[in-house]
Design a protein around this motif. Structure first.
Motif, PDB file in Angstrom:
ATOM      1  N   ILE A 298       2.439   9.363   0.964  1.00 17.80           N
ATOM      2  CA  ILE A 298       1.140   8.781   1.327  1.00 17.80           C
ATOM      3  C   ILE A 298       0.269   9.863   1.940  1.00 17.80           C
ATOM      4  O   ILE A 298       0.666  10.558   2.876  1.00 17.80           O
ATOM      5  CB  ILE A 298       1.321   7.563   2.246  1.00 17.80           C
ATOM      6  CG1 ILE A 298       1.925   6.440   1.396  1.00 17.80           C
ATOM      7  CG2 ILE A 298      -0.002   7.124   2.842  1.00 17.80           C
ATOM      8  CD1 ILE A 298       2.448   5.306   2.160  1.00 17.80           C
ATOM      9  N   TYR A 299      -0.919   9.976   1.365  1.00 19.36           N
ATOM     10  CA  TYR A 299      -1.794  11.075   1.697  1.00 19.36           C
ATOM     11  C   TYR A 299      -2.554  10.797   2.996  1.00 19.36           C
ATOM     12  O   TYR A 299      -3.043   9.688   3.221  1.00 19.36           O
ATOM     13  CB  TYR A 299      -2.788  11.284   0.546  1.00 19.36           C
ATOM     14  CG  TYR A 299      -3.794  12.362   0.788  1.00 19.36           C
ATOM     15  CD1 TYR A 299      -3.462  13.698   0.577  1.00 19.36           C
ATOM     16  CD2 TYR A 299      -5.077  12.046   1.223  1.00 19.36           C
ATOM     17  CE1 TYR A 299      -4.392  14.696   0.805  1.00 19.36           C
ATOM     18  CE2 TYR A 299      -6.004  13.040   1.450  1.00 19.36           C
ATOM     19  CZ  TYR A 299      -5.664  14.358   1.253  1.00 19.36           C
ATOM     20  OH  TYR A 299      -6.576  15.341   1.480  1.00 19.36           O
ATOM     21  N   GLY A 300      -2.658  11.824   3.843  1.00 20.45           N
ATOM     22  CA  GLY A 300      -3.497  11.717   5.036  1.00 20.45           C
ATOM     23  C   GLY A 300      -2.890  10.850   6.124  1.00 20.45           C
ATOM     24  O   GLY A 300      -1.676  10.804   6.288  1.00 20.45           O
ATOM     25  N   PRO A 337      -8.277  -3.490   1.869  1.00 16.73           N
ATOM     26  CA  PRO A 337      -7.233  -3.615   0.849  1.00 16.73           C
ATOM     27  C   PRO A 337      -7.043  -2.282   0.121  1.00 16.73           C
ATOM     28  O   PRO A 337      -8.013  -1.534  -0.050  1.00 16.73           O
ATOM     29  CB  PRO A 337      -7.793  -4.670  -0.110  1.00 16.73           C
ATOM     30  CG  PRO A 337      -8.916  -5.330   0.601  1.00 16.73           C
ATOM     31  CD  PRO A 337      -9.418  -4.388   1.623  1.00 16.73           C
ATOM     32  N   GLY A 338      -5.805  -2.008  -0.261  1.00 17.79           N
ATOM     33  CA  GLY A 338      -5.536  -0.800  -1.038  1.00 17.79           C
ATOM     34  C   GLY A 338      -5.543   0.479  -0.234  1.00 17.79           C
ATOM     35  O   GLY A 338      -5.778   1.553  -0.766  1.00 17.79           O
ATOM     36  N   THR A 339      -5.282   0.393   1.066  1.00 17.45           N
ATOM     37  CA  THR A 339      -5.239   1.611   1.863  1.00 17.45           C
ATOM     38  C   THR A 339      -3.804   1.964   2.243  1.00 17.45           C
ATOM     39  O   THR A 339      -3.547   2.584   3.255  1.00 17.45           O
ATOM     40  CB  THR A 339      -6.097   1.471   3.136  1.00 17.45           C
ATOM     41  OG1 THR A 339      -5.820   0.206   3.729  1.00 17.45           O
ATOM     42  CG2 THR A 339      -7.567   1.556   2.813  1.00 17.45           C
ATOM     43  N   ALA A 340      -2.841   1.519   1.439  1.00 16.63           N
ATOM     44  CA  ALA A 340      -1.432   1.897   1.580  1.00 16.63           C
ATOM     45  C   ALA A 340      -0.754   1.309   2.813  1.00 16.63           C
ATOM     46  O   ALA A 340       0.285   1.811   3.242  1.00 16.63           O
ATOM     47  CB  ALA A 340      -1.263   3.414   1.538  1.00 16.63           C
ATOM     48  N   LYS A 341      -1.318   0.251   3.370  1.00 14.42           N
ATOM     49  CA  LYS A 341      -0.675  -0.371   4.538  1.00 14.42           C
ATOM     50  C   LYS A 341       0.708  -0.890   4.176  1.00 14.42           C
ATOM     51  O   LYS A 341       1.689  -0.593   4.849  1.00 14.42           O
ATOM     52  CB  LYS A 341      -1.516  -1.543   5.071  1.00 14.42           C
ATOM     53  CG  LYS A 341      -2.892  -1.164   5.536  1.00 14.42           C
ATOM     54  CD  LYS A 341      -3.618  -2.347   6.148  1.00 14.42           C
ATOM     55  CE  LYS A 341      -3.844  -3.500   5.186  1.00 14.42           C
ATOM     56  NZ  LYS A 341      -4.695  -3.177   4.034  1.00 14.42           N
ATOM     57  N   SER A 342       0.772  -1.665   3.107  1.00 13.76           N
ATOM     58  CA  SER A 342       2.059  -2.238   2.719  1.00 13.76           C
ATOM     59  C   SER A 342       3.073  -1.140   2.420  1.00 13.76           C
ATOM     60  O   SER A 342       4.248  -1.255   2.773  1.00 13.76           O
ATOM     61  CB  SER A 342       1.897  -3.140   1.497  1.00 13.76           C
ATOM     62  OG  SER A 342       0.999  -4.176   1.775  1.00 13.76           O
ATOM     63  N   GLN A 343       2.605  -0.096   1.777  1.00 14.49           N
ATOM     64  CA  GLN A 343       3.507   1.019   1.453  1.00 14.49           C
ATOM     65  C   GLN A 343       4.084   1.646   2.722  1.00 14.49           C
ATOM     66  O   GLN A 343       5.273   1.927   2.792  1.00 14.49           O
ATOM     67  CB  GLN A 343       2.756   2.093   0.662  1.00 14.49           C
ATOM     68  CG  GLN A 343       2.287   1.632  -0.691  1.00 14.49           C
ATOM     69  CD  GLN A 343       3.381   1.709  -1.728  1.00 14.49           C
ATOM     70  OE1 GLN A 343       4.554   1.818  -1.390  1.00 14.49           O
ATOM     71  NE2 GLN A 343       3.019   1.640  -2.989  1.00 14.49           N
ATOM     72  N   LEU A 344       3.235   1.867   3.710  1.00 14.04           N
ATOM     73  CA  LEU A 344       3.696   2.465   4.968  1.00 14.04           C
ATOM     74  C   LEU A 344       4.735   1.562   5.640  1.00 14.04           C
ATOM     75  O   LEU A 344       5.771   2.027   6.110  1.00 14.04           O
ATOM     76  CB  LEU A 344       2.521   2.654   5.920  1.00 14.04           C
ATOM     77  CG  LEU A 344       1.715   3.940   5.753  1.00 14.04           C
ATOM     78  CD1 LEU A 344       0.414   3.857   6.539  1.00 14.04           C
ATOM     79  CD2 LEU A 344       2.524   5.147   6.220  1.00 14.04           C
TER      80      LEU A 344
HETATM   81  N1  LIG Z   1      -3.529   7.624   1.200  1.00 17.03           N
HETATM   82  C1  LIG Z   1      -2.840   7.274   0.110  1.00 17.03           C
HETATM   83  N2  LIG Z   1      -1.903   8.088  -0.394  1.00 17.03           N
HETATM   84  C2  LIG Z   1      -1.181   7.732  -1.470  1.00 17.03           C
HETATM   85  N3  LIG Z   1      -1.291   6.569  -2.112  1.00 17.03           N
HETATM   86  C3  LIG Z   1      -2.208   5.692  -1.645  1.00 17.03           C
HETATM   87  C4  LIG Z   1      -3.027   6.001  -0.519  1.00 17.03           C
HETATM   88  N4  LIG Z   1      -3.834   4.956  -0.280  1.00 17.03           N
HETATM   89  C5  LIG Z   1      -3.525   4.022  -1.214  1.00 17.03           C
HETATM   90  N5  LIG Z   1      -2.554   4.464  -2.032  1.00 17.03           N
HETATM   91  C6  LIG Z   1      -1.932   3.702  -3.138  1.00 17.03           C
HETATM   92  O1  LIG Z   1      -2.684   2.534  -3.359  1.00 17.03           O
HETATM   93  C7  LIG Z   1      -1.850   1.434  -3.657  1.00 17.03           C
HETATM   94  C8  LIG Z   1      -2.148   0.244  -2.781  1.00 17.03           C
HETATM   95  O2  LIG Z   1      -1.436   0.325  -1.550  1.00 17.03           O
HETATM   96  P1  LIG Z   1      -0.960  -0.931  -0.704  1.00 17.03           P
HETATM   97  O3  LIG Z   1       0.079  -0.460   0.237  1.00 17.03           O
HETATM   98  O4  LIG Z   1      -0.578  -2.066  -1.581  1.00 17.03           O
HETATM   99  O5  LIG Z   1      -2.297  -1.284   0.060  1.00 17.03           O
HETATM  100  P2  LIG Z   1      -2.612  -2.406   1.147  1.00 17.03           P
HETATM  101  O6  LIG Z   1      -1.342  -3.031   1.559  1.00 17.03           O
HETATM  102  O7  LIG Z   1      -3.285  -1.641   2.251  1.00 17.03           O
HETATM  103  O8  LIG Z   1      -3.549  -3.352   0.496  1.00 17.03           O
HETATM  104  C9  LIG Z   1      -0.430   1.916  -3.537  1.00 17.03           C
HETATM  105  O9  LIG Z   1       0.138   2.137  -4.788  1.00 17.03           O
HETATM  106  C10 LIG Z   1      -0.564   3.191  -2.740  1.00 17.03           C
HETATM  107  O10 LIG Z   1       0.459   4.078  -3.070  1.00 17.03           O
END
Ligand SMILES: Nc1ncnc2c1ncn2[C@@H]1O[C@H](COP(=O)(O)OP(=O)(O)O)[C@@H](O)[C@H]1O
Ligand SMILES: [Mg+2]
Ligand SMILES: [Zn+2]
Length: 682
Positions: A298-300, A337-344
């Motif tokens: 995850i970037y940044g 949405p889409g800021t990698a929260k779930s991924q983290l």
């Molecule tokens: N900073 C980042 N670095 C790498 N991948 C990112 C980044 N921000 C978003 N993504 C990608 O965008 C997608 C959406 O992330 P997700 O965790 O589902 O977002 P959220 O839960 O915040 O809505 C994932 O596939 C994630 O890897």
């Protein structure tokens, strides 16, 4: 007859084991402690007679009865007086087998195990209250009054076939006579596979455990990790009017239960690994290295990763005679949405010892805290929620704003006192939830609105927000330079299927490093104490002047201490240095700036989190309210147009802004509109 003889032989043979030094001592000890259960280590049986041990596992039902008799016979020898006392009670001597040579995997239990003795480990997710179960029921004949005793087995109460009075012999009706019947305590637990035993991506399996006997009921509460030895049973569920089903359901008749230590097993490092760990800890860039090893794909987000580092290591809980102060940190990520929260969150749940990933709703009916559920058969049962199951670990709660109504109330206690109290449906219990929380929430309006306050941006009450040590806002703002770097980074991942950034510390080693560090309890040095104290006092005194906002409260001071402890720990230091205090202050300031910055006066304003409104806004709302009240005294109802004029001319509040604030007061219910164009204070 031959069979009878064999059983007596078996009993005598087992008694030989109980005649050994160790068991004679244990039996004598039972008498002293007033207990009725003889604990038998399986290994001792193996050493004593391997065939006998094999027989115990294969035919436990035939084994345990003579074993009880043998224990009783030996008790008569060791302490005849106590043995006599035991005999007159309703329960007899019991034999509890512990520590089988292997632990059966809960998900592997199947038809092969029916009737066998097994040992399984799991977390208690549900527990019924202790219920008396009738063992020998006595029935009175309605016709002649004769008492007929009936020994009970199986799930249903059985009445006698016919009256015991030879001259009556009627087939009923009978009255159940409670005072004459004998009862034994019983309880039912449901255990679930521990997160650490779970194959990746699998849902945890559960198993019901039936417990009978006053010495093993009530030993384990929801959230406890237990190891239980028992006999696997299969029962066909009965459907009313249809009959029994062919597919049986497995459960365990418990023979012994041990509550395991709550500490996640420290995966002991090998000597080479320990050397690596110690060498790493001496690295002057250790903190940077750990941060960069957190979710490298995850970037940044360096500040978020720094906070996650502190969360992984945690501070030191303090138990004082009157209060306890939590050591674990709570971190909240609010983001577009889409800021990698779930991924983290998913990453952290994987790397943390005893990590658990759940959505705000929770994955079971118990949600995040706990619930009292009504069972299909009518009884009540207590079920543990995610924070209780993650006791002593890290709970990663995604979409926390969507939690259940009940959790919104109960989570306050869980987040600060680290307990979950339940008093409902006849169940009163306090469960432990010593859990660090990493939570994510989506903005209430879809996107984070920087010109609104945190409390306006997220549908969580301020009382919950104020229990987070650190809050960060992840915004998805198009920005040329970072956008191109990030897209490069993401595309690189897709091209190679690998992270473009190698973590400086391999994940496996990092996990061991964290386990290792958790044993350290760092203490504040004078200089560190000084820094924290100075910062706190400076912020407080800044708020002494009447019109500046209260900048910081005692809650933040405790957060600073926790963060400093975590930072010292992550370098395996026993002392908290001034640099740890500095780093803690820096990240707290960053977090406060992100969420607490008062957009109008540019002052850090903790009231934003604490009350949901910045000081300047509160001032303005106050002005509007007092103007309304003053005008009400003159005219009764307040005409909105007149109010807007008054606010603009006397107080310099632009009409547009005043409209918005009035709208807010209307929504809050502080004022209302009795008819169009008019307002009144409630
Ligand atoms: N900073 C980042 N670095 C790498 N991948 C990112 C980044 N921000 C978003 N993504 C990608 O965008 C997608 C959406 O992330 P997700 O965790 O589902 O977002 P959220 O839960 O915040 O809505 C994932 O596939 C994630 O890897
Ligand atoms: Mg998400
Ligand atoms: Zn009768």
């Amino acid at each position: 007859m031959a069979e009878e003889l064999e059983i007596v032989d078996l009993q005598e043979h087992i008694q030989e084991l109980f005649k050994t030094e160790k068991y004679r001592r244990r039996i004598a000890q039972m008498a002293v402690a007033g207990e009725r259960t003889l604990i038998v280590d399986f290994e001792d049986v193996v050493v004593f007679d391997q065939e006998l041990a094999k027989d115990l596992v294969e035919n436990p039902d035939e084994w345990l009865k003579p074993a009880k008799n043998a224990a009783y016979a030996q008790l008569c020898i060791e302490d005849a007086e106590y043995a006599e006392k035991v005999e007159t009670r309703t329960e007899e001597v019991a034999v509890g087998i512990v520590r089988l040579l292997e632990t059966a995997r809960l998900r592997k239990l199947g038809s092969d195990h029916i009737g066998k003795l097994v040992m399984v480990e799991g977390i208690v997710v549900r527990a019924t209250p202790v219920r008396p179960m009738v063992m020998q029921a006595v029935f009175r004949c309605k016709r002649c009054g004769e008492m007929t005793p009936v020994s009970q087995t199986g799930p249903f109460l059985r009445a006698p076939f016919q009256c015991a009075n030879p001259t009556c012999r009627t087939k009923g009706p009978f009255d159940f006579i409670q005072e004459e019947s004998t009862f034994i305590d019983s309880q039912e637990l449901r255990i679930q596979e521990r997160p650490e035993d779970l194959p990746p991506g699998q849902l945890p399996r559960t198993l019901n455990v039936k417990i009978v006997g006053s010495e093993i009921v009530d030993m384990a509460r929801p959230g406890d990790h237990i190891s239980t030895v028992g006999i696997v049973r299969a029962v066909a569920p009965t459907l009313p009017t249809v009959g029994k089903l062919r597919a049986f359901i497995l459960h365990l008749d418990a023979n012994s239960i041990r509550v395991l230590g709550k500490e996640p097993e420290t995966i002991l490092p090998s000597p080479e690994e320990e050397e690596k760990i110690l060498k790493l800890s001496k690295d002057p860039w250790i903190h940077r290295k750990i941060m960069n090893s957190v979710a490298p794909s995850i970037y940044g987000y360096s500040r978020v990763k720094e906070a996650i580092m502190y969360l992984l290591f945690g501070g030191v809980p303090k138990t004082l005679p009157d209060i306890t102060i939590r050591g674990e940190l709570n971190v909240l990520l609010i983001g577009d949405p889409g800021t990698a929260k779930s991924q983290l969150l998913q990453y952290v749940s994987r790397i943390a010892p005893r990590g658990l990933y759940t959505s705000g709703r929770g994955t079971t009916a118990a949600g995040l805290t706990a619930a009292v559920l009504r069972e299909r058969r009518g009884g009540m049962t207590l079920e543990a929620g995610a924070l209780v199951l993650a006791d002593k670990g890290i709970a990663c709660i995604d979409e926390m704003d969507k939690m259940r109504k009940e959790d919104r109330v109960a989570i306050h206690e869980a987040m600060e006192q680290h307990t979950v109290s339940v008093a409902k449906g006849g169940i009163v219990a306090t469960l432990n939830a010593r859990t660090a929380i990493l939570a994510a929430a989506n903005p209430a309006l879809g996107r984070y609105e920087p010109h609104r306050t945190v409390a306006e941006n997220i549908s969580l009450p301020v009382t919950i927000l104020s229990r987070f040590d650190l809050i960060f806002v992840l915004r998805d703002v198009p920005e040329k330079e970072t956008d191109s770097k990030m897209s490069e980074h993401i595309l690189e991942i897709h091209r190679k299927g690998l992270s473009p950034v190698e973590p400086p510390i391999p994940t496996d080693l990092l996990r061991k490093y964290i386990s290792y560090a958790k044993a350290i309890k760092p203490v504040l040095t004078k200089p560190a104490l000084q820094r924290l104290g100075d910062f706190y006092l400076a912020m407080r005194s800044a708020s002494e002047t009447e019109d500046s906002p209260v900048a910081i409260t005692a809650r933040q001071l405790e957060s600073l201490v926790r963060t400093s402890e975590a930072r010292a720990r992550s370098a395996l230091r026993r002392e908290i240095l001034a640099e740890d205090a500095e780093a803690a202050i820096a990240i707290m300031k960053k977090s406060l700036e992100e969420v607490g910055i008062d957009v109008t006066s540019s002052q850090i304003d903790i009231d934003l989190i604490m009350t949901g409104k910045p000081k300047s806004l509160r001032d303005r709302l106050q002005t509007i309210l007092s103007t309304i009240m003053a005008m009400e005294r003159e005219t009764g109802l307040v005409e909105k147009v007149a109010l807007l004029n008054e606010l603009e001319t006397t107080y310099n509040i632009p009409q547009g802004e005043a409209e918005r604030l009035i709208g807010q007061l209307l929504r809050e219910g502080t004022i209302y509109s009795p008819r169009d164009g008019y307002i009144k204070k409630t």
